[in-house]
Design a protein around this motif. Structure first.
Motif, short mmCIF file in Angstrom:
data_model
loop_
_atom_site.label_atom_id
_atom_site.label_comp_id
_atom_site.label_asym_id
_atom_site.label_seq_id
_atom_site.Cartn_x
_atom_site.Cartn_y
_atom_site.Cartn_z
N HIS A 198 0.83 -1.21 0.00
CA HIS A 198 0.00 0.00 0.00
C HIS A 198 0.87 1.26 0.00
O HIS A 198 0.57 2.23 -0.71
N ARG A 215 2.34 1.78 -3.47
CA ARG A 215 1.38 2.32 -4.44
C ARG A 215 1.05 3.77 -4.16
O ARG A 215 0.83 4.55 -5.09
N ALA A 216 1.02 4.15 -2.87
CA ALA A 216 0.63 5.52 -2.52
C ALA A 216 1.77 6.50 -2.69
O ALA A 216 1.53 7.69 -2.90
N GLY A 258 -5.86 10.89 0.24
CA GLY A 258 -6.08 11.13 -1.18
C GLY A 258 -5.33 10.12 -2.04
O GLY A 258 -5.86 9.61 -3.03
N ALA A 259 -4.08 9.82 -1.67
CA ALA A 259 -3.27 8.89 -2.45
C ALA A 259 -3.83 7.48 -2.41
O ALA A 259 -3.67 6.71 -3.36
N LEU A 260 -4.52 7.14 -1.33
CA LEU A 260 -5.11 5.81 -1.21
C LEU A 260 -6.51 5.74 -1.82
O LEU A 260 -7.16 4.70 -1.74
N GLY A 261 -6.95 6.85 -2.40
CA GLY A 261 -8.23 6.84 -3.12
C GLY A 261 -9.46 7.01 -2.26
O GLY A 261 -10.57 6.64 -2.70
N ALA A 292 -11.19 13.18 0.15
CA ALA A 292 -10.10 13.02 1.11
C ALA A 292 -9.87 14.27 1.94
O ALA A 292 -9.58 14.18 3.15
N PRO A 350 -12.60 8.76 -1.11
CA PRO A 350 -13.42 9.85 -1.67
C PRO A 350 -13.51 11.04 -0.72
O PRO A 350 -13.65 10.88 0.48
N GLU A 371 -3.54 -0.63 5.34
CA GLU A 371 -3.42 0.70 4.73
C GLU A 371 -3.09 1.76 5.78
O GLU A 371 -2.25 2.65 5.55
#
Length: 385
Positions: free
Chosen positions: A181, A184-185, A333-336, A340, A338, A299
């Motif tokens: 995680h 990806r972030a 925000g980076a983890l998506g 954020a 909504p 996460e």
């Protein structure tokens, strides 16, 4: 969360009382000198950084949306936000109790909990609070728990090494669960694919620091080496002052060496301090779930370790105010997540309100002296040497 503490203090902060305490200081070690111009400037810089970062974090939030999120959680449920910190401080207090009990200075759990809540409140409420918290801890150990100077220094240094060790274990657990995680972030967050590896290096640094501090402390000659260096200071009066406290330095080494042989007590304290770090990480998960954010423990841990490091780096800012908050919004925000920014603002409101409650309670205990512990007669007769 105070990583790198507080008392959980920042991890790199060695007991500031060490030099004087090892020299046999007692209750007077709690007195603090008037801050110089540099310290005052640093504090105001911390306030300015906090204000700018907090404004940057909150200015894009939908404040009616923030209110709706808080209302949907409800006051009774939001009161649960107080629980993880209490659990963390209980782990921390019990770890301290075990360390000093191993030094032959047992005291009731309630005294250590009162001390922990008080010093944590001081650490969270002022710039560079970790240093103040450590010094006040030394003073309160003597006044409230009957721990003389040399044993206080040895115990605080040992506890610091265990905090670093628990922190390293916490980073390892967080990376084991959340490395993917974080990987990806880190791209959309900062364009920093190296961020996960920076956290790995930080964890290794914490482990190395813990082992180095423990090795030096339990060798039984670190205070003697410090004493030898202090004796070389210029000035006859200074050298006379140091020489008069030779017994305190020797006693500190003796207590440290003895503590190093109590491996069972030290292992139990290290596990309790790992529990402290985990409770602080779970606090973030609880707060986000209360705000109806669908996010996993992996996460949360993936960004909690990063923000703990960020908070430690911004040591001049009380509780990482603004700096750490901006990090939460960025990672959400980076983890998506909504909305954020709005969710992050609501999270910051709950988190900081929780901290205000604990700061108020801790300062009440500290200033009003609402604890049953007083300096035992035995502590006044025994300087721990």
């Amino acid at each position: 969360m105070t990583v790198l503490a507080s008392d959980k203090p920042s991890p790199g902060a060695a007991p500031r009382a060490g030099a004087t305490a090892g020299a046999g200081a007692t209750a007077g070690a709690g007195a603090t000198a008037r801050p110089g111009a540099g310290a005052v400037a640093l504090r105001w810089l911390g306030v300015a950084v906090a204000a700018a970062a907090l404004w940057s974090t909150l200015r894009g939030a939908d404040f009616p949306g923030v209110g709706a999120l808080l209302a949907s959680a409800g006051a009774p449920m939001l009161a649960l936000a107080l629980v993880p910190n209490l659990v963390a401080r209980m782990f921390q207090a019990e770890a301290s109790r075990r360390v000093f009990a191993a030094l032959g200075r047992p005291a009731p759990f309630g005294r250590y909990l009162s001390l922990t809540l008080s010093t944590e409140a001081l650490g969270m409420s002022v710039p560079a609070g970790a240093a103040l918290s450590e010094s006040v801890t030394f003073y309160l150990l003597h006044r409230w728990c009957g721990v003389p100077g040399p044993q206080g220094v040895a115990g605080l240094a040992a506890r610091r090494s265990l905090i670093l060790l628990g922190n390293a274990a916490y980073v390892a657990i967080a990376l084991a669960l959340g490395f993917g995680h974080l990987e990806r972030a880190s791209g959309p967050l900062l364009g920093a694919p190296w961020l996960p590896w920076l956290v790995v290096l930080s964890g290794l640094g914490l482990l190395a620091g813990a082992l180095a501090l423990a090795g030096a402390l339990f060798s039984g000659n670190v205070a003697a080496r410090l004493f030898a260096q202090l004796r070389r200071l210029p000035g006859r009066r200074v050298r006379a002052y140091v020489e008069a406290r030779a017994a305190g330095f020797a006693a500190t080494d003796r207590h440290a060496a003895a503590l190093g042989e109590r491996r069972g007590a030290l292992a139990a304290a290290a596990l309790l301090l790992l529990g402290m770090w985990l409770a602080e990480g779970l606090e973030t998960l609880l707060l986000l779930r209360l705000l109806q954010v669908d996010i996993s423990l992996a996460e949360v841990l993936s960004f909690e370790v990063v923000l703990a490091l960020l908070r430690a780096a911004a040591f001049m800012v009380p509780s990482g105010l603004g700096v750490q908050d901006a990090g939460y919004v960025a990672f959400l925000g980076a983890l998506g997540v909504p909305g954020a920014v709005t969710v992050g603002a609501a999270f910051v409101v709950v988190k900081r309100a929780k901290e205000i409650v604990w700061i108020a309670l801790g300062l009440l205990i500290f200033f009003a002296g609402r604890v049953s512990c007083r300096e035992p007669p035995a502590a006044r007769r025994d300087d721990g040497a």
